[in-house]
Each structure stands twice: as C-alpha cells, then as structure tokens.
Motif scaffolding. Structure first.
Motif, PDB file in Angstrom:
ATOM      1  N   PRO A 106       0.811  -1.225   0.000  1.00  0.00           N
ATOM      2  CA  PRO A 106       0.000   0.000   0.000  1.00  0.00           C
ATOM      3  C   PRO A 106       0.841   1.271   0.000  1.00  0.00           C
ATOM      4  CG  PRO A 106       0.037  -0.987   2.191  1.00  0.00           C
ATOM      5  CD  PRO A 106       0.721  -1.964   1.283  1.00  0.00           C
ATOM      6  N   ILE A 107       0.346   2.284  -0.719  1.00  0.00           N
ATOM      7  CA  ILE A 107       1.044   3.573  -0.774  1.00  0.00           C
ATOM      8  C   ILE A 107       0.060   4.638  -1.257  1.00  0.00           C
ATOM      9  CG2 ILE A 107       1.842   3.159  -3.149  1.00  0.00           C
ATOM     10  CD1 ILE A 107       4.387   4.759  -2.430  1.00  0.00           C
ATOM     11  N   ASP A 108       0.219   5.868  -0.764  1.00  0.00           N
ATOM     12  CA  ASP A 108      -0.581   6.986  -1.255  1.00  0.00           C
ATOM     13  C   ASP A 108      -0.033   7.451  -2.598  1.00  0.00           C
ATOM     14  OD1 ASP A 108      -2.357   7.083   0.886  1.00  0.00           O
ATOM     15  OD2 ASP A 108      -1.103   8.445   2.034  1.00  0.00           O
ATOM     16  N   LEU A 109      -0.936   7.806  -3.509  1.00  0.00           N
ATOM     17  CA  LEU A 109      -0.544   8.215  -4.857  1.00  0.00           C
ATOM     18  C   LEU A 109      -1.259   9.503  -5.226  1.00  0.00           C
ATOM     19  CD1 LEU A 109      -0.870   4.699  -6.520  1.00  0.00           C
ATOM     20  CD2 LEU A 109       1.277   5.898  -6.118  1.00  0.00           C
ATOM     21  N   LEU A 110      -0.500  10.443  -5.784  1.00  0.00           N
ATOM     22  CA  LEU A 110      -1.041  11.705  -6.267  1.00  0.00           C
ATOM     23  C   LEU A 110      -1.154  11.636  -7.789  1.00  0.00           C
ATOM     24  CD1 LEU A 110      -1.771  14.753  -6.140  1.00  0.00           C
ATOM     25  CD2 LEU A 110       0.682  15.231  -6.062  1.00  0.00           C
TER      26      LEU A 110
END
Length: 213
Positions: free
Chosen positions: A114-118
């Motif tokens: 999991p990772i935040d993505l812009l």
C-alpha cells in the motif's frame, strides 16, 4: 396463527430476501466505497453512509463488500453477470475527490504494497522517493541511473520497471517508474506510465479512473 399461515409468512419473507439479493449487484469496489446496482440503478455507497432502498454498505475492499440488506449483513463479490451467456465483467472504476489543495490523492498498491498516490497527468512516469521505494522492497539500485529535474534542483534517480501498480480493481503490470534519491516527492506521483493505460474523466471535483479493458 395457524401452521399454514406461519408457513406462508416464512415463504413470503424468504421470497422477499431472495428478490432483494437478485436485484443487487456489485460492479465497482474500492476503499470504503462500492458501486452497487440496486433494482437496475447505480448507486455509490460509502461505509457509514446513508442506506438506499434499505441497503447500507458496512465494509468494502478490493475483492468484496459487506452490505446490510434489510437489517441483515451479507457479503457480495464483484459481479460477474452470466445472463444470456458469457459476458465481459463490469469495468473497474474508482472515483477520487479533489482535496482542498486541488489534488487528487488516493490509496493504491505498488507491487502489492500500500502507498498513497497523487494523480499527476503532467508527469511522464510514476515517481517515488527512495525512502518509499525501500519500504516497498524495490531494488532500484539495479535500475538505470538518470537525472531528474525538479523545481529547484537536479537530483539523481533510477529508472525501473515496477511489477504492478493497482488502484482498487484496476491493475497495470510492468509500469515504468523513476526512483528519486531523497524524500522528494513526499507523495508518489502517479504519472502517465500508468495513466496511459486507463480512462480519465473529471466532473465537479471528482476524478473518475476506469480500466481500459
């Protein structure tokens, strides 16, 4: 109540629940939200949100949703409608609300981590800082050395191919990425090396990303 009347009541109740089940289909799944067809109409349900026709979303993941249907919790998988023969599954869709800074940020997965993505349509490739890359287990030192120009400097980086990048049920394999030494960017940039494989649209502060298959 006579035994016959009791039996009829039970049959009517069972029929009502069966009818409700037949009229519910999950056609889109993402974090804490589900795109549900109820009686032929599409509804975006949110965890903890309002119920629609007595149906409420309790939990959603990338693989299933738990709905409260007339007071009872039921688990539904992503719909694979086989009526009239074998058909293609519903296309995976996710929606991202614009934040106060005008950005579209969502939770995704790189190599199943999991990772935040812009979302950044101005970036040619997916860009990740080296600290996040190490956490994700990306062996970027074996990648091709490159120079990355930022707003204030030129930084060393590595060109790599990621095994997979996923947003909800949308998954793209073998995605080109640049790993940048240091802490820039603080949020990984989801650039065109991924976005070219999907369909993008934006309406009233909501971006919709749809699988292109």
């Amino acid at each position: 109540m006579t035994p016959i009347k009791i039996l009829l009541s039970l049959l009517m109740l069972t029929s009502a629940y069966a009818s409700a089940d037949n009229n519910i289909r999950i056609v889109g799944l993402f974090s804490d939200k589900a795109l549900v067809i109820i009686d032929g109409q599409r509804h975006m349900l949110s965890t903890g949100g309002k119920s629609v026709s007595g149906i409420k979303l309790l939990k959603a993941s990338s693989t299933s949703a738990i709905l409260e249907v007339h007071g009872k919790a039921r688990t539904y998988q992503l719909s694979r409608d086989m009526n009239g023969g074998i058909q293609k599954p519903e296309k995976a869709i996710i929606q991202i609300a614009r934040n106060n800074l005008g950005q579209y940020i969502t939770r995704g997965r790189i190599n199943n981590q999991p990772i935040d993505l812009l979302v950044d349509t101005g970036a040619n490739v997916l860009a990740i800082n080296s600290m996040d890359a190490k956490r994700l287990g990306i062996n970027f030192q074996n990648g091709k050395p490159v120079k990355v120009e930022t707003a204030s400097d030129i930084i060393s980086g590595y060109q790599v191919i990621l095994q997979s990048v996923a947003l909800g049920n949308i998954r793209v394999n073998h995605v080109e990425a640049t790993i940048i030494e240091g802490s820039y960017p603080d949020i990984a940039l989801l650039g065109m090396s991924f976005l070219k494989h999907v369909k993008l649209s934006e309406h009233r502060g909501v971006m919709q990303i749809e699988a292109n298959y």
